[in-house]
Design an enzyme around this catalytic site. Sequence first.
Site, PDB file in Angstrom:
ATOM      1  N   TYR A   1     -14.223  -3.810  10.636  1.00  0.00           N
ATOM      2  CA  TYR A   1     -12.845  -3.152  10.766  1.00  0.00           C
ATOM      3  C   TYR A   1     -12.472  -3.666  12.146  1.00  0.00           C
ATOM      4  O   TYR A   1     -11.081  -3.497  12.284  1.00  0.00           O
ATOM      5  CB  TYR A   1     -13.239  -1.812  10.891  1.00  0.00           C
TER       6      TYR A   1
ATOM      7  N   GLY B   1       1.160  -1.421  -0.119  1.00  0.00           N
ATOM      8  CA  GLY B   1       0.124  -0.215   0.019  1.00  0.00           C
ATOM      9  C   GLY B   1       0.585   1.460   0.020  1.00  0.00           C
ATOM     10  O   GLY B   1       0.857   2.171   0.722  1.00  0.00           O
TER      11      GLY B   1
ATOM     12  N   GLY C   1       1.535   4.607   3.822  1.00  0.00           N
ATOM     13  CA  GLY C   1       1.978   3.749   2.956  1.00  0.00           C
ATOM     14  C   GLY C   1       3.395   3.549   2.292  1.00  0.00           C
ATOM     15  O   GLY C   1       4.560   4.193   2.044  1.00  0.00           O
TER      16      GLY C   1
ATOM     17  N   GLY D   1      -0.575   7.901   1.248  1.00  0.00           N
ATOM     18  CA  GLY D   1      -1.119   7.774   2.461  1.00  0.00           C
ATOM     19  C   GLY D   1       0.396   7.278   3.380  1.00  0.00           C
ATOM     20  O   GLY D   1       1.798   7.890   2.890  1.00  0.00           O
TER      21      GLY D   1
ATOM     22  N   ASN E   1       1.116   3.448  -2.654  1.00  0.00           N
ATOM     23  CA  ASN E   1       1.300   4.515  -3.266  1.00  0.00           C
ATOM     24  C   ASN E   1       0.312   5.551  -2.887  1.00  0.00           C
ATOM     25  O   ASN E   1       0.657   6.692  -3.477  1.00  0.00           O
ATOM     26  CB  ASN E   1       0.530   3.724  -4.225  1.00  0.00           C
TER      27      ASN E   1
END
Length: 307
Positions: free
Chosen positions: A180, A25, A31, A29, A27
């Site tokens: 979640y 992840g 990450g 935020g 790409n």
Amino acid sequence: MASTTDRWTEQDIPAQDGRVAVVTGANSGLGMQTARALAEHGAHVVLAVRNLDKGREALARISERAPGAKLSLQRLDLASLKSVRAAADELHAAHPKIDLLINNAGVMFTPRQKTEDGFDMQFGVNHLGHFALTGLLLDLMLRVPGSRVVTVSSFGHRIRADIHFDDLQFDRSYNRVVAYGQAKLANLMFTYELQRRLAPHHTTIAAAAHPGASDTELTQNMSGLARKGAELVQPLLTQPAAMGALPTLRAATDPAVTGGQFYGPNGMGGTRGYPEVVTSSKKSRDTTVQQRLWAVSEQLTDVRFSV
């Protein structure tokens, strides 16, 4: 060398030259900020992303900040075990070792939805996809002293969170907050059980982190009213993604980290601040449930760990 104060920052990251870090992840935020900071400190960072176009954009942005950074892209769709296996095969072919595996990618509060393999989307992406990826890559890490698996959880692991063994995929009923909570609780239980299994090997450790309330794209699946509320309090409670990435970065690079530790922000109820060791819920530390979840995860993914 780590700071002598409780304000651990990116400047405290030791040199990462010669290390290979896989960040899922990466790409956007948290990450992307994690990948950027590791690259700026010399690591060869593999951006493991579902959308290669967005991955290329992130790679270009990181390269602007860190000219000469060693970066590469890897397609990885955690909602598909076929994709996870393909990514693991390609990473084996490209890298003789992996020093850091950052299980960062995640989805939050998605509408009722299934992965390619029929898993609840939040449980499948956040937990099962990373469980499988870690198991498939672990042989590249066990040979590397100082290697680490860092899995990103959330303080959502405390909110209506349980492992619903009688309905893991929420086939009977679905609540996005409950789903979640289960996924983020599973992230921690996976970390603790993985560390127990890694301990005799003395090379690789497992740790966890949570970003507090960070300004990322994760809130995009909130309902209209909840999103409006989040937008109102965002300036007061959230912190930039670069700050939210600090617990992950500390868990991944601080020489003082020990296996099984959980890092999160040190201020305002854990919503923001500098990273420190924090305590997870009592439920997350239930070893019986950890081991049961591990066994079920192996069955669902058909991935067996070498530890």
